[in-house]
Write an enzyme that holds these catalytic residues in place. Structure first.
Site, PDB file in Angstrom:
ATOM      1  N   TYR A 137       0.709  -1.280   0.175  1.00 25.36           N
ATOM      2  CA  TYR A 137       0.080  -0.173   0.347  1.00 25.36           C
ATOM      3  C   TYR A 137       0.675   1.470   0.467  1.00 25.36           C
ATOM      4  O   TYR A 137       1.784   1.332   0.187  1.00 25.36           O
ATOM      5  CB  TYR A 137      -0.926  -0.042   1.302  1.00 25.36           C
ATOM      6  CG  TYR A 137      -2.458   0.012   1.343  1.00 25.36           C
ATOM      7  CD1 TYR A 137      -3.004   0.735  -0.222  1.00 25.36           C
ATOM      8  CD2 TYR A 137      -3.142  -1.455   1.093  1.00 25.36           C
ATOM      9  CE1 TYR A 137      -4.602   1.119  -0.266  1.00 25.36           C
ATOM     10  CE2 TYR A 137      -4.229  -1.409   1.162  1.00 25.36           C
ATOM     11  CZ  TYR A 137      -4.785  -0.043   0.237  1.00 25.36           C
ATOM     12  OH  TYR A 137      -6.863  -0.075  -0.557  1.00 25.36           O
ATOM     13  N   GLU A 175      -0.421   4.822  -0.621  1.00 26.99           N
ATOM     14  CA  GLU A 175      -0.821   5.926  -0.828  1.00 26.99           C
ATOM     15  C   GLU A 175      -0.642   7.091  -0.493  1.00 26.99           C
ATOM     16  O   GLU A 175       0.278   7.337   0.249  1.00 26.99           O
ATOM     17  CB  GLU A 175      -2.496   5.866   0.041  1.00 26.99           C
ATOM     18  CG  GLU A 175      -3.192   5.002  -0.123  1.00 26.99           C
ATOM     19  CD  GLU A 175      -4.624   5.105   1.170  1.00 26.99           C
ATOM     20  OE1 GLU A 175      -4.453   6.010   2.059  1.00 26.99           O
ATOM     21  OE2 GLU A 175      -5.805   4.771   0.509  1.00 26.99           O
ATOM     22  N   ASP A 186      -6.415  13.606 -25.161  1.00 24.17           N
ATOM     23  CA  ASP A 186      -5.802  12.363 -24.855  1.00 24.17           C
ATOM     24  C   ASP A 186      -5.219  10.881 -25.881  1.00 24.17           C
ATOM     25  O   ASP A 186      -5.663  11.158 -27.228  1.00 24.17           O
ATOM     26  CB  ASP A 186      -7.731  11.802 -24.706  1.00 24.17           C
ATOM     27  CG  ASP A 186      -7.817  10.206 -24.750  1.00 24.17           C
ATOM     28  OD1 ASP A 186      -6.115   9.876 -24.742  1.00 24.17           O
ATOM     29  OD2 ASP A 186      -8.746   9.403 -24.597  1.00 24.17           O
ATOM     30  N   THR A 203      -3.563   6.087 -22.186  1.00 23.57           N
ATOM     31  CA  THR A 203      -3.313   4.940 -21.546  1.00 23.57           C
ATOM     32  C   THR A 203      -1.744   4.002 -21.757  1.00 23.57           C
ATOM     33  O   THR A 203      -1.253   5.118 -22.790  1.00 23.57           O
ATOM     34  CB  THR A 203      -4.038   3.722 -22.108  1.00 23.57           C
ATOM     35  OG1 THR A 203      -3.908   3.577 -23.880  1.00 23.57           O
ATOM     36  CG2 THR A 203      -5.597   3.912 -21.974  1.00 23.57           C
ATOM     37  N   LYS A 219      -1.433   0.646 -25.122  1.00 22.99           N
ATOM     38  CA  LYS A 219      -2.367   0.840 -26.556  1.00 22.99           C
ATOM     39  C   LYS A 219      -0.460   0.551 -28.138  1.00 22.99           C
ATOM     40  O   LYS A 219       0.397  -0.689 -27.813  1.00 22.99           O
ATOM     41  CB  LYS A 219      -3.133   1.458 -26.921  1.00 22.99           C
ATOM     42  CG  LYS A 219      -4.008   1.657 -26.280  1.00 22.99           C
ATOM     43  CD  LYS A 219      -5.571   1.912 -26.744  1.00 22.99           C
ATOM     44  CE  LYS A 219      -6.483   1.704 -25.711  1.00 22.99           C
ATOM     45  NZ  LYS A 219      -7.002   2.176 -24.674  1.00 22.99           N
ATOM     46  N   ARG A 278      -1.114  -2.215 -19.073  1.00 28.60           N
ATOM     47  CA  ARG A 278      -2.758  -1.779 -18.864  1.00 28.60           C
ATOM     48  C   ARG A 278      -3.126  -1.010 -17.590  1.00 28.60           C
ATOM     49  O   ARG A 278      -2.812  -1.182 -15.652  1.00 28.60           O
ATOM     50  CB  ARG A 278      -3.485  -3.343 -18.513  1.00 28.60           C
ATOM     51  CG  ARG A 278      -4.936  -2.477 -18.654  1.00 28.60           C
ATOM     52  CD  ARG A 278      -5.982  -4.091 -19.564  1.00 28.60           C
ATOM     53  NE  ARG A 278      -5.839  -4.662 -19.888  1.00 28.60           N
ATOM     54  CZ  ARG A 278      -5.738  -4.402 -21.057  1.00 28.60           C
ATOM     55  NH1 ARG A 278      -6.568  -3.281 -21.552  1.00 28.60           N
ATOM     56  NH2 ARG A 278      -5.165  -4.006 -22.666  1.00 28.60           N
TER      57      ARG A 278
HETATM   58  C1  LIG Z   1      -8.873   7.956 -26.888  1.00 25.94           C
HETATM   59  C2  LIG Z   1      -9.093   6.828 -25.795  1.00 25.94           C
HETATM   60  N1  LIG Z   1      -9.125   7.666 -24.309  1.00 25.94           N
HETATM   61  C3  LIG Z   1      -9.521   6.361 -23.088  1.00 25.94           C
HETATM   62  C4  LIG Z   1      -9.010   5.804 -23.605  1.00 25.94           C
HETATM   63  C5  LIG Z   1      -9.618   4.707 -22.010  1.00 25.94           C
HETATM   64  O1  LIG Z   1      -9.171   3.925 -21.621  1.00 25.94           O
HETATM   65  P1  LIG Z   1      -8.741   2.037 -20.510  1.00 25.94           P
HETATM   66  O2  LIG Z   1      -9.862   1.465 -21.275  1.00 25.94           O
HETATM   67  O3  LIG Z   1      -7.875   2.628 -19.796  1.00 25.94           O
HETATM   68  O4  LIG Z   1      -9.622   3.470 -19.124  1.00 25.94           O
HETATM   69  C6  LIG Z   1      -9.415   4.909 -24.188  1.00 25.94           C
HETATM   70  C7  LIG Z   1      -9.454   3.495 -24.366  1.00 25.94           C
HETATM   71  O5  LIG Z   1      -9.772   2.386 -25.715  1.00 25.94           O
HETATM   72  C8  LIG Z   1      -9.022   5.245 -25.491  1.00 25.94           C
HETATM   73  O6  LIG Z   1      -8.916   4.728 -26.629  1.00 25.94           O
END
Ligand SMILES: Cc1ncc(COP(=O)(O)O)c(C=O)c1O
Length: 417
Positions: A55, A57, A201, A227, A230, A236
């Site tokens: 843990y 935090e 994002d 993320t 990918k 993950r």
């Molecule tokens: C553009 C985008 N943002 C956020 C996410 C979310 O990721 P997670 O599945 O890890 O929550 C994804 C997942 O496919 C994504 O394609």
């Protein structure tokens, strides 16, 4: 690690057998879901390490628990590597996922009901960009832009118009099924002209951005989320980057705002992946992802498939199945290709007349097959197999013939490690 597996085989044969079956599935099929990849043995071993027991935090040097000295070391390493890889001013590497990285930005910048402009899900956005049933759509007022009908590329004029009209606090860009380069500076200019901040994002494209093969949002956007599993090919999870002035707000949005204890084992695996992504080998890998994707586009176009936007600049392509066969749905294509050993997902295409349970398209990505070493010549084979399978209407004989071919190719290019 071998010892751990032997131990598991004895202590829980049921779970052991399931993992064996999944490993066999991954080994024997061609994984072409654009959001998936095969992490390195180093990432896997770290994600399965004893760090899961701890843990921690808080942040390095400021924990709520004792015994965090080594977790501090590894989290600091992950933060520094993330900053170095992306050239960002601040990074928080604790988000458990991409959605939680996005949530952290929203929580740090928005009050419930505040307005955000983002790309709609059915034009390639993501659930966490304001989909009605998602936390983002429930708590905030999202106004959505999309792609142009004629080019199927992002409608930057619509972003400008919606931003001028709705005066959002935040403009969100980046998506899950967008095959073209995103012009981050242009979006940032639009947002800033109207007093809005920008969140890019880059969940899908972060490996390409890290390798310098895609327009870089870090300098022009206040917040960049991703993320790590990918194109970046890590564990993950998620990460959030921002300008220094927002560091405190982001840190406290992640903890105690929306998470409890961080996943220390996953943070350590992120550190490994960030280091891997700084190597020349990773840059070559990312270049090959794009070359493979372009070759697959060319070959599918030759066979009469229509591609959304006509092609791809990145790691994914979207096939509009309607002109190939008006009765063929995304669901049917996904099922038949799966049976033939090619794993893809059904996907809405922009302005899709079909519901999301059926879809008129499929999304295909090259990151995972590129990890196992496939090159342009294999993309030609894969295009042939996709064509054969779909043309046959899922005919058992053809599907099983293609299955033999895909299994053979997969056998020749085993997963890393
Ligand atoms: C553009 C985008 N943002 C956020 C996410 C979310 O990721 P997670 O599945 O890890 O929550 C994804 C997942 O496919 C994504 O394609």
């Amino acid at each position: 690690m071998l010892g751990y597996w032997k131990y598991l085989e004895k202590s829980d044969p049921e779970v052991y057998a399931i993992i064996q079956r999944e490993e066999h599935r991954q080994q024997s099929m061609l994984e072409m879901i654009a959001s998936e990849n095969h992490a390195s043995p180093a990432v896997l071993v770290v994600a399965g390490s004893c760090l899961t027991n701890k843990y921690a935090e808080g942040l390095p040097g400021k924990r709520y628990y004792g015994g965090c000295e080594h977790i501090d070391e590894v989290e600091t390493l992950a933060i520094e590597r993330c900053k170095q890889l992306f050239g960002c001013e601040h990074a928080n590497v604790q988000p458990h996922s991409g959605s939680q990285a996005n949530m952290a930005v929203y929580l740090s910048q928005l009050e419930p009901g505040d307005t955000v402009v983002a790309m709609s899900l059915d034009h390639g956005g993501h659930l966490s960009h304001g989909m009605k049933l998602n936390f983002s759509g429930k708590f905030y007022h999202f106004v959505h832009y999309g792609v142009r009908k004629d080019t199927e590329t992002i409608d930057y004029d619509q972003i400008a118009q919606l931003t001028a009209e709705h005066k959002p606090k935040l403009v969100v860009c980046g998506g899950s099924a967008y095959p073209r380069e995103i012009d981050f500076p242009r979006i940032a200019d639009i947002a800033h002209a109207h007093g809005a901040k920008v969140m890019a994002d880059i969940a899908h494209i972060s490996g390409l951005v890290a390798a310098g093969l895609h327009s870089d949002p870090v300098a022009v956007c206040e917040f960049v989320t991703s993320t790590t599993h990918k194109t970046l090919r890590g564990p993950r999870a998620g990460t959030v980057m921002c300008k220094k002035e927002f560091a405190k707000a982001i840190n406290s949005a992640v903890f105690p705002g929306l998470q409890g204890g961080p996943l220390c084992h996953v943070i350590a695996a992120k550190a490994v992946a960030f280091a891997e992504a700084m190597t020349p080998e990773f840059k070559s890998y990312a270049e090959q992802i794009i070359r493979n994707c372009r070759m697959l586009c060319e070959e599918l176009l030759k066979k009469g498939f229509r591609l959304v936007t006509g092609g791809s600049d990145n790691h994914l392509l979207l096939v509009d199945l309607r002109s190939y066969n008006a009765d063929l749905t995304g669901v049917m294509a996904e099922t038949w290709l799966h049976d033939a050993g090619i794993v893809v997902n059904k996907n809405l295409i922009p302005f899709d007349p079909r519901p999301s349970s059926e879809c008129s398209g499929i999304r295909i990505g090259t990151p995972a097959v590129t990890t196992r070493g496939l090159k342009e010549v294999h993309m030609k084979l894969i295009a042939d197999w996709i064509d054969l399978t779909l043309k046959s209407g899922g005919d058992d004989k053809i599907v099983s013939m293609v299955r033999n071919e895909t299994a053979e190719l997969a056998r020749s290019y085993p997963l890393p490690g």
